[in-house]
Design a protein around this motif. Structure first.
Motif, PDB file in Angstrom:
ATOM      1  N   UNK A  86      27.380  40.330  42.575  1.00 54.78           N
ATOM      2  CA  UNK A  86      26.008  40.039  42.997  1.00 54.78           C
ATOM      3  C   UNK A  86      25.919  38.595  43.489  1.00 54.78           C
ATOM      4  N   UNK A  87      25.239  38.414  44.618  1.00 53.83           N
ATOM      5  CA  UNK A  87      25.114  37.086  45.237  1.00 53.83           C
ATOM      6  C   UNK A  87      23.943  36.330  44.591  1.00 53.83           C
ATOM      7  N   UNK A 113      13.175  39.188  39.490  1.00 51.14           N
ATOM      8  CA  UNK A 113      12.750  39.171  40.889  1.00 51.14           C
ATOM      9  C   UNK A 113      13.953  39.062  41.830  1.00 51.14           C
ATOM     10  N   UNK A 114      14.929  38.227  41.459  1.00 51.39           N
ATOM     11  CA  UNK A 114      16.120  38.056  42.291  1.00 51.39           C
ATOM     12  C   UNK A 114      16.908  39.356  42.386  1.00 51.39           C
ATOM     13  N   UNK A 124      17.776  41.525  45.755  1.00 50.50           N
ATOM     14  CA  UNK A 124      19.147  41.874  46.169  1.00 50.50           C
ATOM     15  C   UNK A 124      19.301  43.382  46.326  1.00 50.50           C
ATOM     16  N   UNK A 125      18.727  44.128  45.380  1.00 49.50           N
ATOM     17  CA  UNK A 125      18.850  45.586  45.429  1.00 49.50           C
ATOM     18  C   UNK A 125      18.095  46.195  46.599  1.00 49.50           C
ATOM     19  N   UNK A 126      16.937  45.631  46.905  1.00 48.05           N
ATOM     20  CA  UNK A 126      16.122  46.155  48.007  1.00 48.05           C
ATOM     21  C   UNK A 126      16.754  45.874  49.364  1.00 48.05           C
ATOM     22  N   UNK A 127      17.624  44.857  49.430  1.00 49.84           N
ATOM     23  CA  UNK A 127      18.269  44.516  50.696  1.00 49.84           C
ATOM     24  C   UNK A 127      19.569  45.286  50.919  1.00 49.84           C
ATOM     25  N   UNK A 128      19.985  46.064  49.913  1.00 46.18           N
ATOM     26  CA  UNK A 128      21.247  46.825  50.064  1.00 46.18           C
ATOM     27  C   UNK A 128      21.005  48.112  50.841  1.00 46.18           C
TER      28      UNK A 128
END
Length: 278
Positions: A255-256, A269-270, A274-278
């Motif tokens: 994870x970035x 929130x982070x 990250x998950x929503x952008x995958x």
């Protein structure tokens, strides 16, 4: 914000013939309205420092300036009226037969008129959620309730500065969080300055700044976020925050996540981002 406390080059040892100093050239400041946490292992000089600030001990050398005036023998009682201390064991602070008697004790010593005294006692007990217990005997209260009453006794005196000397250490996790919440609410409402000696991560996280003491010296001064990124927290008497450990594990899984401190809400929130952008 102006400095409400300035500590300059303090040296102190408990016995005149002792070879080692308990405090060695300690200097720091506290800004008005700030919450400053002081951490470090037992014997690092934390409690000695705040006892010098409150005039309970006298430094061998150095200066303590409170509200722009140096602490001296002549003004020590005046300066103590500006500072309220809450200790680790509230039983050592109780002197009244009932909760309201105990909160009123310090006001009586200051010669506060009766009607004003009653008003201040009621307001202080309401502030800490103990108004319904005012006729109770302090000995019959729980540990968390006793500490609330101890805080009410300090707040009723309306000091500019509150010092918590490991005041949450004898409470369970729920009691600690509740007490910290109450102190923060009082600080925000009344603009008080808080100095907290603690080993509790939640208490440290709420503070504006953290001083680390080590072997009688100030080792560092930083924000809580900067402190929590250190890899030697165990050596300072603190556990690694849950979010720091979790973020490290998530990075190992690919994870970035930026290398910085996150609160639980910020980390959540982070992750959603990250998950929503995958």
């Amino acid at each position: 914000m102006k400095n409400i406390i300035e500590v300059k080059n303090l040296f102190y040892k408990y016995e005149a013939n002792a070879q080692e100093y308990t405090l060695k050239d300690v200097s720091f400041h506290v800004k008005q309205g700030e919450w400053l946490s002081i951490i470090g292992h037992n014997g690092s000089g934390k409690s000695t420092t705040v006892r010098l600030i409150d005039g309970l001990l006298e430094a061998e050398s150095g200066n303590i300036i409170i509200s722009g005036e140096e602490l001296t023998h002549e003004n020590i009682w005046e300066k103590r009226h500006q500072i309220g201390m809450v200790f680790q064991n509230p039983d050592n602070q109780f002197v009244g037969a009932t909760v309201e008697d105990d909160v009123a004790f310090g006001l009586e010593n200051q010669g506060i008129p009766l009607e004003e005294m009653r008003q201040r006692v009621q307001e202080a007990l309401e502030l800490v959620g103990m108004a319904d217990f005012k006729t109770r005997e302090p000995a019959r209260l729980s540990g968390g309730q006793k500490q609330r009453v101890a805080i009410a006794g300090v707040v009723a005196l309306r000091p500019q500065i509150i010092i918590l000397d490991e005041a949450t250490s004898m409470l369970d996790s729920e009691g600690r969080l509740e007490l910290i919440r109450i102190v923060k609410e009082i600080k925000d409402q009344h603009g008080m300055t808080v100095i907290s000696i603690t080993h509790d991560l939640d208490e440290v996280a709420l503070s504006d700044r953290v001083i680390v003491m080590k072997k009688g010296e100030v080792e560092s001064s930083s924000s809580p976020a900067e402190l929590f990124m250190r890899k030697d927290l165990g050596q300072l008497g603190l556990d690694e925050p849950f979010t720091t450990d979790l973020a490290d594990r998530l990075r190992q899984e690919g994870f970035d996540i930026p290398l910085c401190y996150f609160t639980e809400e910020e980390l959540e929130e982070k992750l959603w981002e990250l998950l929503s952008n995958k």
